[in-house]
Design a protein around this motif. Structure first.
Motif, PDB file in Angstrom:
ATOM      1  N   ALA A   1       0.830  -1.206   0.000  1.00  0.00           N
ATOM      2  CA  ALA A   1       0.000   0.000   0.000  1.00  0.00           C
ATOM      3  C   ALA A   1       0.868   1.261   0.000  1.00  0.00           C
ATOM      4  CB  ALA A   1      -0.924  -0.011   1.211  1.00  0.00           C
ATOM      5  N   LEU A   2       1.937   1.249   0.787  1.00  0.00           N
ATOM      6  CA  LEU A   2       2.817   2.420   0.847  1.00  0.00           C
ATOM      7  C   LEU A   2       3.521   2.640  -0.488  1.00  0.00           C
ATOM      8  CD1 LEU A   2       4.007   4.685   2.542  1.00  0.00           C
ATOM      9  CD2 LEU A   2       5.773   3.089   3.320  1.00  0.00           C
ATOM     10  N   ALA A   3       4.012   1.579  -1.085  1.00  0.00           N
ATOM     11  CA  ALA A   3       4.677   1.704  -2.383  1.00  0.00           C
ATOM     12  C   ALA A   3       3.698   2.144  -3.459  1.00  0.00           C
ATOM     13  CB  ALA A   3       5.332   0.371  -2.767  1.00  0.00           C
ATOM     14  N   TYR A   4       2.472   1.632  -3.413  1.00  0.00           N
ATOM     15  CA  TYR A   4       1.454   1.992  -4.409  1.00  0.00           C
ATOM     16  C   TYR A   4       1.162   3.488  -4.372  1.00  0.00           C
ATOM     17  CZ  TYR A   4      -2.909   1.684  -7.071  1.00  0.00           C
ATOM     18  OH  TYR A   4      -3.905   1.850  -8.013  1.00  0.00           O
ATOM     19  N   GLN A   5       1.282   4.086  -3.204  1.00  0.00           N
ATOM     20  CA  GLN A   5       0.931   5.497  -3.049  1.00  0.00           C
ATOM     21  C   GLN A   5       2.125   6.435  -3.167  1.00  0.00           C
ATOM     22  OE1 GLN A   5      -0.872   5.246   0.812  1.00  0.00           O
ATOM     23  NE2 GLN A   5      -2.882   4.636   0.032  1.00  0.00           N
TER      24      GLN A   5
ATOM     25  N   GLN B   1       5.325  -4.115 -12.107  1.00  0.00           N
ATOM     26  CA  GLN B   1       6.758  -4.266 -11.886  1.00  0.00           C
ATOM     27  C   GLN B   1       7.152  -3.744 -10.509  1.00  0.00           C
ATOM     28  OE1 GLN B   1       9.091  -2.563 -15.081  1.00  0.00           O
ATOM     29  NE2 GLN B   1       7.756  -3.405 -16.648  1.00  0.00           N
ATOM     30  N   VAL B   2       6.583  -2.595 -10.119  1.00  0.00           N
ATOM     31  CA  VAL B   2       6.903  -2.022  -8.817  1.00  0.00           C
ATOM     32  C   VAL B   2       6.420  -2.938  -7.698  1.00  0.00           C
ATOM     33  CG1 VAL B   2       6.357  -0.127  -7.237  1.00  0.00           C
ATOM     34  CG2 VAL B   2       6.988   0.363  -9.608  1.00  0.00           C
ATOM     35  N   LEU B   3       5.181  -3.431  -7.814  1.00  0.00           N
ATOM     36  CA  LEU B   3       4.646  -4.303  -6.770  1.00  0.00           C
ATOM     37  C   LEU B   3       5.416  -5.618  -6.700  1.00  0.00           C
ATOM     38  CD1 LEU B   3       0.797  -3.704  -7.130  1.00  0.00           C
ATOM     39  CD2 LEU B   3       2.448  -2.570  -5.627  1.00  0.00           C
ATOM     40  N   ALA B   4       5.824  -6.147  -7.858  1.00  0.00           N
ATOM     41  CA  ALA B   4       6.638  -7.366  -7.852  1.00  0.00           C
ATOM     42  C   ALA B   4       7.981  -7.109  -7.163  1.00  0.00           C
ATOM     43  CB  ALA B   4       6.858  -7.859  -9.282  1.00  0.00           C
TER      44      ALA B   4
ATOM     45  N   GLN C   1       5.775 -13.264  -9.827  1.00  0.00           N
ATOM     46  CA  GLN C   1       6.163 -13.049 -11.228  1.00  0.00           C
ATOM     47  C   GLN C   1       5.161 -13.689 -12.181  1.00  0.00           C
ATOM     48  OE1 GLN C   1      10.133 -14.660 -11.186  1.00  0.00           O
ATOM     49  NE2 GLN C   1      11.070 -12.742 -10.498  1.00  0.00           N
ATOM     50  N   LEU C   2       4.603 -14.800 -11.794  1.00  0.00           N
ATOM     51  CA  LEU C   2       3.579 -15.437 -12.620  1.00  0.00           C
ATOM     52  C   LEU C   2       2.335 -14.554 -12.700  1.00  0.00           C
ATOM     53  CD1 LEU C   2       2.452 -17.800 -14.238  1.00  0.00           C
ATOM     54  CD2 LEU C   2       1.839 -18.912 -12.081  1.00  0.00           C
ATOM     55  N   LEU C   3       1.907 -14.008 -11.574  1.00  0.00           N
ATOM     56  CA  LEU C   3       0.753 -13.113 -11.579  1.00  0.00           C
ATOM     57  C   LEU C   3       1.035 -11.868 -12.415  1.00  0.00           C
ATOM     58  CD1 LEU C   3      -0.427 -13.306  -7.858  1.00  0.00           C
ATOM     59  CD2 LEU C   3      -1.580 -14.253  -9.864  1.00  0.00           C
ATOM     60  N   ALA C   4       2.253 -11.343 -12.341  1.00  0.00           N
ATOM     61  CA  ALA C   4       2.601 -10.172 -13.145  1.00  0.00           C
ATOM     62  C   ALA C   4       2.561 -10.507 -14.632  1.00  0.00           C
ATOM     63  CB  ALA C   4       3.985  -9.654 -12.746  1.00  0.00           C
ATOM     64  N   ALA C   5       3.061 -11.678 -15.010  1.00  0.00           N
ATOM     65  CA  ALA C   5       3.020 -12.090 -16.408  1.00  0.00           C
ATOM     66  C   ALA C   5       1.587 -12.269 -16.888  1.00  0.00           C
ATOM     67  CB  ALA C   5       3.808 -13.382 -16.602  1.00  0.00           C
ATOM     68  N   MET C   6       0.703 -12.660 -15.996  1.00  0.00           N
ATOM     69  CA  MET C   6      -0.709 -12.811 -16.335  1.00  0.00           C
ATOM     70  C   MET C   6      -1.437 -11.476 -16.380  1.00  0.00           C
ATOM     71  SD  MET C   6      -1.459 -16.069 -13.852  1.00  0.00           S
ATOM     72  CE  MET C   6      -3.240 -15.871 -13.956  1.00  0.00           C
ATOM     73  N   GLY C   7      -0.862 -10.426 -15.784  1.00  0.00           N
ATOM     74  CA  GLY C   7      -1.538  -9.142 -15.706  1.00  0.00           C
ATOM     75  C   GLY C   7      -2.466  -9.040 -14.519  1.00  0.00           C
ATOM     76  N   ARG C   8      -2.218  -9.820 -13.477  1.00  0.00           N
ATOM     77  CA  ARG C   8      -3.108  -9.861 -12.319  1.00  0.00           C
ATOM     78  C   ARG C   8      -2.420  -9.419 -11.019  1.00  0.00           C
ATOM     79  NH1 ARG C   8      -7.735 -13.025 -13.205  1.00  0.00           N
ATOM     80  NH2 ARG C   8      -8.441 -12.526 -15.327  1.00  0.00           N
TER      81      ARG C   8
ATOM     82  N   GLU D   1      -2.018  -6.444  -9.409  1.00  0.00           N
ATOM     83  CA  GLU D   1      -2.391  -5.041  -9.340  1.00  0.00           C
ATOM     84  C   GLU D   1      -2.723  -4.658  -7.907  1.00  0.00           C
ATOM     85  OE1 GLU D   1      -4.416  -3.565 -13.178  1.00  0.00           O
ATOM     86  OE2 GLU D   1      -5.229  -5.561 -12.885  1.00  0.00           O
ATOM     87  N   GLY D   2      -2.498  -3.368  -7.598  1.00  0.00           N
ATOM     88  CA  GLY D   2      -2.661  -2.891  -6.239  1.00  0.00           C
ATOM     89  C   GLY D   2      -3.995  -3.225  -5.604  1.00  0.00           C
TER      90      GLY D   2
END
Length: 510
Positions: free
Chosen positions: A34-38, A152-155, A433-440, A442-443
Motif C-alpha cells: 500500500a505504501l509503495a502503491y501510493q 513491476q513495482v509491486l513485484a 512473477q507469474l501473476l505479473a506475467a498474467m496481468g493480475r 495489481e494494487g
C-alpha cells in the motif's frame, strides 16, 4: 527538492545501519504494498507521464475548433524616383513664360494597422478525426503501460519483502549454528583436558566455529543490503515483518495462466492499442489526398502615425475556401507508405509481445513448479537432518561417533535450513512473477487501497476548450473519410495454436 533527497538518503542509510535491529512496530506485506502503491517514485512518475499523454487528445480535438488571432503593425514606406522636368506648353500664370512641371523625387508614407483573423476548418476528410482516434488509442496504450509499471513495482516490493524475511531467517540459522559450535568447542576442550579426544578434534571444532563466524558476518551484510533495497522501493525501513500471506488469483494450471495472460497482460494490450493508433495514422495520411474546406473571416482598420484613429478606415472580409491537392512532389505518397510500414511494424510488435507473454508465463510457471518441489524436498531434508544431528550428538557422547561426525552433521542441518529458507522465498517470488506475467498483480487486487484511476484525469481534460459544434464538425469530418483498415496479414488467433499447444504440452506439471 534538496530536503527530500536528504530524507530519502537518510532512510536508505538507516536501513543499512540498522542491520538486524529494526522498528518495533510490526508490518505485513499489505502495508508495504500500500505504501509503495501510493508513494513509489517510479510509479508516480509514470502516472504523471500518463496525465501528460492525456493532453494529446486535447491537442487533437483542437483541430475541430476555430483559431482566432490578433495582429497589429506599423509600416513606413519611402519611394525614390528620378526628377524629370517637362514643359506644359502654356503660360498658366500669365507671366509670359511657358510653365514647366517637375515630377519624381522622394515620397514618404506611414501606416498603422490592427485587426482580428478567424479561421475554422469545416472539413478535413478525416485528418482531424483520425488524429483523434490515434490519440485516444495511444492514451489507452499508455494506461496499459502504467499497469505494467505498477505490476513491476509491486513485484519488486514483494521480492524485497521476501528477501528481507529470507535473510532474517538465514541470519537466525547462522546465529544458532554459532551457538551450537561454541558449545561444541567448549565440550571438545573439556574432553581434551581429560584425555578423551585429541588436539585434532579441538582444532576441527575451532575451524568450524571460525567458518560459521564468517558466514554470520556475510549473513548480516546481506540482510543490510536487502533492507536498503526494501527502503528504496517501499519508502521506509522494514520493521518487524510478518509472514508472507497467500497471493490471490493464482492459476490452477498452466493453460489457465496462459489464457488469462493473453487477455490481461498489459504489454500485449498496449501493443494492440499501438497497432490501432498506427492504423488510424494510415487513414489520416490517406486523407491528405482529399479536399479540405475552411471558413475565414477578418476585421481590421488602418491609420497613420499622425492620425492613428483606426475607426476611420475599417474593413471586414469573410469567405470560404476549398483546397484540393493536385501535386505535392510525392510527399503524400511517401507519408502513406511510411504510415503503412509503421502499421506493419506495430502488427509485428503485437506478435512479438504474444511470444514474450508466452515465454514469461512459461518461465514463471516453471519457476513456481520447481520452487514448490524444492520447498517440499527442503522440508523433508530439514526434518531428516534434524533427526540425524540429534542422533549423532547422542552417539558421540557414548563414543560411537567422532567430533568430525558431529560437526559434519551439524553443517548438513544448517545447509538444509538455509536451502529451505531460500526455496520458500523463491516460490513466493515466482508466484508474484507469474501473476505479473498474467496481468493480475495489481494494487487493488492485493491490498485494500484506493485504486488510481487514469480515466479520471482523461475525462477531466478531454473536453477542455470544447465548443457546442465540436460533435457536429467531428461527424462531418469523418464523413467520406478514408476508413481505418486493419494491417495486412493480421493473425486471427490470439497466438499460433500449434505453438501454444506445444508449450502447454511441455509445461511443468502438464
Amino acid at each position: 527538492m534538496l530536503k527530500r533527497s536528504r530524507a530519502l538518503a537518510s532512510v536508505a542509510m538507516a536501513a543499512v545501519l540498522a542491520g538486524v535491529a529494526g522498528p518495533v512496530l510490526a508490518e505485513d506485506l499489505r502495508d508495504a504494498l500500500a505504501l509503495a502503491y501510493q508513494t513509489n517514485p517510479t510509479l508516480l512518475a509514470q502516472r504523471a507521464n500518463q496525465r501528460a499523454l492525456d493532453e494529446t487528445v486535447v491537442q487533437a480535438r483542437a483541430g475541430l475548433r476555430p483559431t482566432l488571432s490578433a495582429n497589429a503593425g506599423v509600416d513606413y514606406t519611402q519611394t525614390r524616383t528620378p526628377r524629370v522636368t517637362t514643359s506644359t506648353g502654356m503660360d498658366l500664370d500669365g507671366d509670359g513664360v511657358i510653365d514647366t512641371v517637375t515630377t519624381g523625387g522622394s515620397n514618404e508614407s506611414d501606416e498603422v494597422s490592427a485587426g482580428l483573423s478567424l479561421s475554422q476548418t469545416l472539413y478535413s476528410a478525416g485528418r482531424v478525426g483520425h488524429g483523434i482516434t490515434a490519440a485516444e488509442a495511444n492514451i489507452l496504450g499508455g494506461r496499459e503501460n502504467l499497469r505494467d509499471i505498477e505490476q513491476q513495482v509491486l513485484a519488486t516490493v514483494i521480492q524485497a519483502y521476501a528477501d528481507v524475511l529470507r535473510d532474517i531467517e538465514i541470519l537466525r540459522i547462522r546465529q544458532a549454528n554459532q551457538t551450537v559450535l561454541r558449545r561444541q568447542l567448549d565440550e571438545s576442550n573439556a574432553r581434551f583436558e581429560v584425555g578423551e579426544i585429541t588436539r585434532t578434534d579441538v582444532a576441527q571444532s575451532e575451524a568450524r566455529l571460525a567458518q560459521t563466524e564468517a558466514d554470520l558476518a556475510n549473513a548480516q551484510a546481506q540482510l543490510s543490503v536487502s533492507r536498503a533495497a526494501y527502503a528504496a522501493v517501499v519508502g521506509q525501513s522494514p520493521g518487524t515483518l510478518e509472514a508472507l500471506p497467500t497471493l490471490p488469483g493464482l492459476p490452477s494450471g498452466f493453460e489457465q495462466a496462459m489464457d488469462v495472460a493473453l487477455l490481461d497482460n498489459p504489454g500485449l494490450r498496449a501493443a494492440g492499442y499501438a497497432l490501432q493508433s498506427a492504423e488510424a495514422r494510415v487513414a489520416q495520411a490517406r486523407a491528405e489526398y482529399l479536399p479540405s474546406a475552411r471558413l475565414t473571416a477578418s476585421y481590421g482598420g488602418t491609420g497613420t502615425l499622425d492620425d492613428p484613429d483606426l475607426a476611420d478606415r475599417t474593413a471586414f472580409r469573410a469567405g470560404a475556401s476549398v483546397s484540393i491537392p493536385l501535386f505535392t512532389g510525392g510527399l503524400n505518397r511517401s507519408r502513406v507508405a511510411q504510415a503503412l510500414e509503421q502499421a506493419n511494424a506495430a502488427q509485428i510488435g503485437v506478435e512479438g509481445e504474444r511470444r514474450s507473454v508466452l515465454q514469461a508465463v512459461s518461465s514463471a510457471y516453471a519457476q513456481v513448479v520447481s520452487a514448490r518441489s524444492t520447498l517440499s524436498a527442503g522440508q523433508e531434508a530439514v526434518r531428516a537432518a534434524s533427526v540425524a544431528a540429534e542422533g549423532v550428538r547422542q552417539e558421540a557422547q557414548v563414543g560411537l561417533r567422532t567430533t568430525l561426525d558431529v560437526l559434519n552433521q551439524e553443517l548438513e542441518l544448517r545447509n538444509a535450513e538455509v536451502t529451505l529458507a531460500i526455496a520458500r522465498r523463491n516460490e513466493y517470488v515466482a508466484q508474484a512473477q507469474l501473476l505479473a506475467a498474467m496481468g493480475r498483480l495489481e494494487g487493488p487486487d492485493l491490498v485494500p487501497v484506493d485504486a488510481y484511476d487514469p480515466a479520471a484525469n482523461y475525462n477531466r481534460v478531454r473536453n477542455r476548450g470544447a465548443l457546442p459544434w465540436d460533435g457536429l464538425l467531428e461527424a462531418i469530418d469523418r464523413t467520406a473519410a478514408p476508413p481505418v483498415v486493419p494491417a495486412a496479414d493480421a493473425p486471427d488467433a490470439p497466438i499460433d495454436a500449434q505453438l501454444k499447444s506445444d508449450v502447454i504440452r511441455t509445461a511443468p506439471g502438464a
